[in-house]
Design a protein around this motif. Structure first.
Motif, PDB file in Angstrom:
ATOM      1  N   SER A   3       0.849  -1.190   0.000  1.00  0.00           N
ATOM      2  CA  SER A   3       0.000   0.000   0.000  1.00  0.00           C
ATOM      3  C   SER A   3       0.887   1.242   0.000  1.00  0.00           C
ATOM      4  CB  SER A   3      -0.911   0.013   1.229  1.00  0.00           C
ATOM      5  OG  SER A   3      -0.168   0.326   2.390  1.00  0.00           O
ATOM      6  N   LEU A   4       0.284   2.371  -0.254  1.00  0.00           N
ATOM      7  CA  LEU A   4       1.004   3.636  -0.220  1.00  0.00           C
ATOM      8  C   LEU A   4       1.618   3.880   1.163  1.00  0.00           C
ATOM      9  CD1 LEU A   4       1.725   6.205  -1.781  1.00  0.00           C
ATOM     10  CD2 LEU A   4      -0.434   7.174  -0.999  1.00  0.00           C
ATOM     11  N   PHE A   5       0.963   3.350   2.211  1.00  0.00           N
ATOM     12  CA  PHE A   5       1.434   3.588   3.569  1.00  0.00           C
ATOM     13  C   PHE A   5       2.555   2.649   3.996  1.00  0.00           C
ATOM     14  CE2 PHE A   5      -2.909   5.220   3.524  1.00  0.00           C
ATOM     15  CZ  PHE A   5      -2.632   6.536   3.819  1.00  0.00           C
ATOM     16  N   SER A   6       2.753   1.558   3.289  1.00  0.00           N
ATOM     17  CA  SER A   6       3.871   0.673   3.632  1.00  0.00           C
ATOM     18  C   SER A   6       5.024   0.844   2.642  1.00  0.00           C
ATOM     19  CB  SER A   6       3.427  -0.787   3.673  1.00  0.00           C
ATOM     20  OG  SER A   6       3.068  -1.249   2.395  1.00  0.00           O
ATOM     21  N   VAL A  11       8.698   8.208   1.063  1.00  0.00           N
ATOM     22  CA  VAL A  11       8.649   9.135   2.189  1.00  0.00           C
ATOM     23  C   VAL A  11       7.658   8.670   3.260  1.00  0.00           C
ATOM     24  CG1 VAL A  11       8.353  11.522   2.963  1.00  0.00           C
ATOM     25  CG2 VAL A  11       9.397  11.074   0.751  1.00  0.00           C
ATOM     26  N   ILE A  12       6.398   8.471   2.906  1.00  0.00           N
ATOM     27  CA  ILE A  12       5.393   8.152   3.917  1.00  0.00           C
ATOM     28  C   ILE A  12       5.633   6.784   4.565  1.00  0.00           C
ATOM     29  CG2 ILE A  12       3.649   7.155   2.369  1.00  0.00           C
ATOM     30  CD1 ILE A  12       1.567   8.684   4.077  1.00  0.00           C
ATOM     31  N   ARG A  47       7.202   3.970   9.596  1.00  0.00           N
ATOM     32  CA  ARG A  47       8.019   2.990  10.334  1.00  0.00           C
ATOM     33  C   ARG A  47       8.883   3.685  11.385  1.00  0.00           C
ATOM     34  NH1 ARG A  47       7.796   1.070   5.230  1.00  0.00           N
ATOM     35  NH2 ARG A  47       9.800   1.859   4.546  1.00  0.00           N
ATOM     36  N   LEU A  48       9.491   4.804  11.033  1.00  0.00           N
ATOM     37  CA  LEU A  48      10.311   5.549  12.005  1.00  0.00           C
ATOM     38  C   LEU A  48       9.446   6.126  13.122  1.00  0.00           C
ATOM     39  CD1 LEU A  48      12.843   7.420   9.703  1.00  0.00           C
ATOM     40  CD2 LEU A  48      13.280   5.430  11.161  1.00  0.00           C
ATOM     41  N   ALA A  86      21.935  12.967   6.015  1.00  0.00           N
ATOM     42  CA  ALA A  86      22.502  11.758   5.424  1.00  0.00           C
ATOM     43  C   ALA A  86      21.748  10.516   5.881  1.00  0.00           C
ATOM     44  CB  ALA A  86      23.979  11.640   5.785  1.00  0.00           C
ATOM     45  N   VAL A  87      21.396  10.455   7.153  1.00  0.00           N
ATOM     46  CA  VAL A  87      20.642   9.307   7.667  1.00  0.00           C
ATOM     47  C   VAL A  87      19.274   9.235   6.999  1.00  0.00           C
ATOM     48  CG1 VAL A  87      19.493   8.384   9.723  1.00  0.00           C
ATOM     49  CG2 VAL A  87      21.881   9.115   9.852  1.00  0.00           C
ATOM     50  N   LEU A  88      18.590  10.354   6.929  1.00  0.00           N
ATOM     51  CA  LEU A  88      17.264  10.372   6.301  1.00  0.00           C
ATOM     52  C   LEU A  88      17.339  10.018   4.810  1.00  0.00           C
ATOM     53  CD1 LEU A  88      15.692  13.488   8.050  1.00  0.00           C
ATOM     54  CD2 LEU A  88      15.252  11.060   8.524  1.00  0.00           C
ATOM     55  N   LEU A  89      18.348  10.535   4.110  1.00  0.00           N
ATOM     56  CA  LEU A  89      18.517  10.205   2.696  1.00  0.00           C
ATOM     57  C   LEU A  89      18.868   8.738   2.503  1.00  0.00           C
ATOM     58  CD1 LEU A  89      20.397  13.363   1.340  1.00  0.00           C
ATOM     59  CD2 LEU A  89      18.039  12.663   0.846  1.00  0.00           C
TER      60      LEU A  89
END
Length: 166
Positions: free
Chosen positions: A77-80, A84-85, A90-91, A136-139
């Protein structure tokens, strides 16, 4: 759609180039953190945590923490699997669990547990003080999601495109 083994192999193969790219863009240590985040994102925080998968099994005795996530989100799904989302959810889920555990430990009379009122603002201050490392972590985490989607054969599944046209 790639198998779990294919996802793991590709994540391991691309972790070092991702670290190098992020090091060139954001600096050496930030690149190393981004490469590690890419590896962690692909192996432990995979979009496939919504199914019985290799990523879910890596959590070992802690895999139960993903039970609500698995029950609430349909696979792909778009949510899994959404860019980005999916990783944000999960985070966010991990952050909620971490805060709950931290708060529970703060109530115990243990001297080695940092006080949540003191420790959390300090941790947030350190994260904000290192914008390149945080970026960097987010990317790295988000790049692991994109690799997963590409390996699955379609970064924007038909169900998502159909919803955009409505």
């Amino acid at each position: 759609m790639a198998s779990g083994r294919d996802h793991d192999r590709a994540t391991s193969l691309w972790a070092l180039p991702m670290a190098g790219l992020l090091a060139m863009l954001l600096g050496g240590w930030a690149g190393a953190l981004g490469g590690l985040a890419f590896l962690m994102g692909g192996l432990w925080l995979s979009p496939d945590l919504d199914t019985h998968s290799r990523a879910l099994n890596r959590w070992g005795p802690l895999r139960w923490i993903w039970w609500p996530y698995r029950r609430l989100l349909p696979h792909r799904s778009l949510f899994s699997h959404g860019p980005v989302i999916g990783m944000a959810l999960r985070l966010g889920w991990l952050l909620i669990l971490l805060l709950l555990v931290w708060q529970a430990l703060a109530w115990l009379p243990l001297h080695w547990v940092p006080n949540i009122q003191e420790g959390l603002p300090r941790l947030l201050q350190q994260l904000v003080g290192q914008p390149n490392a945080l970026l960097a972590v987010l990317l790295g985490l988000e790049a692991s999601v994109w690799l997963h989607l590409i390996l699955d054969g379609d970064p924007l599944p038909a169900e998502w495109r159909a919803r955009r046209r409505r």
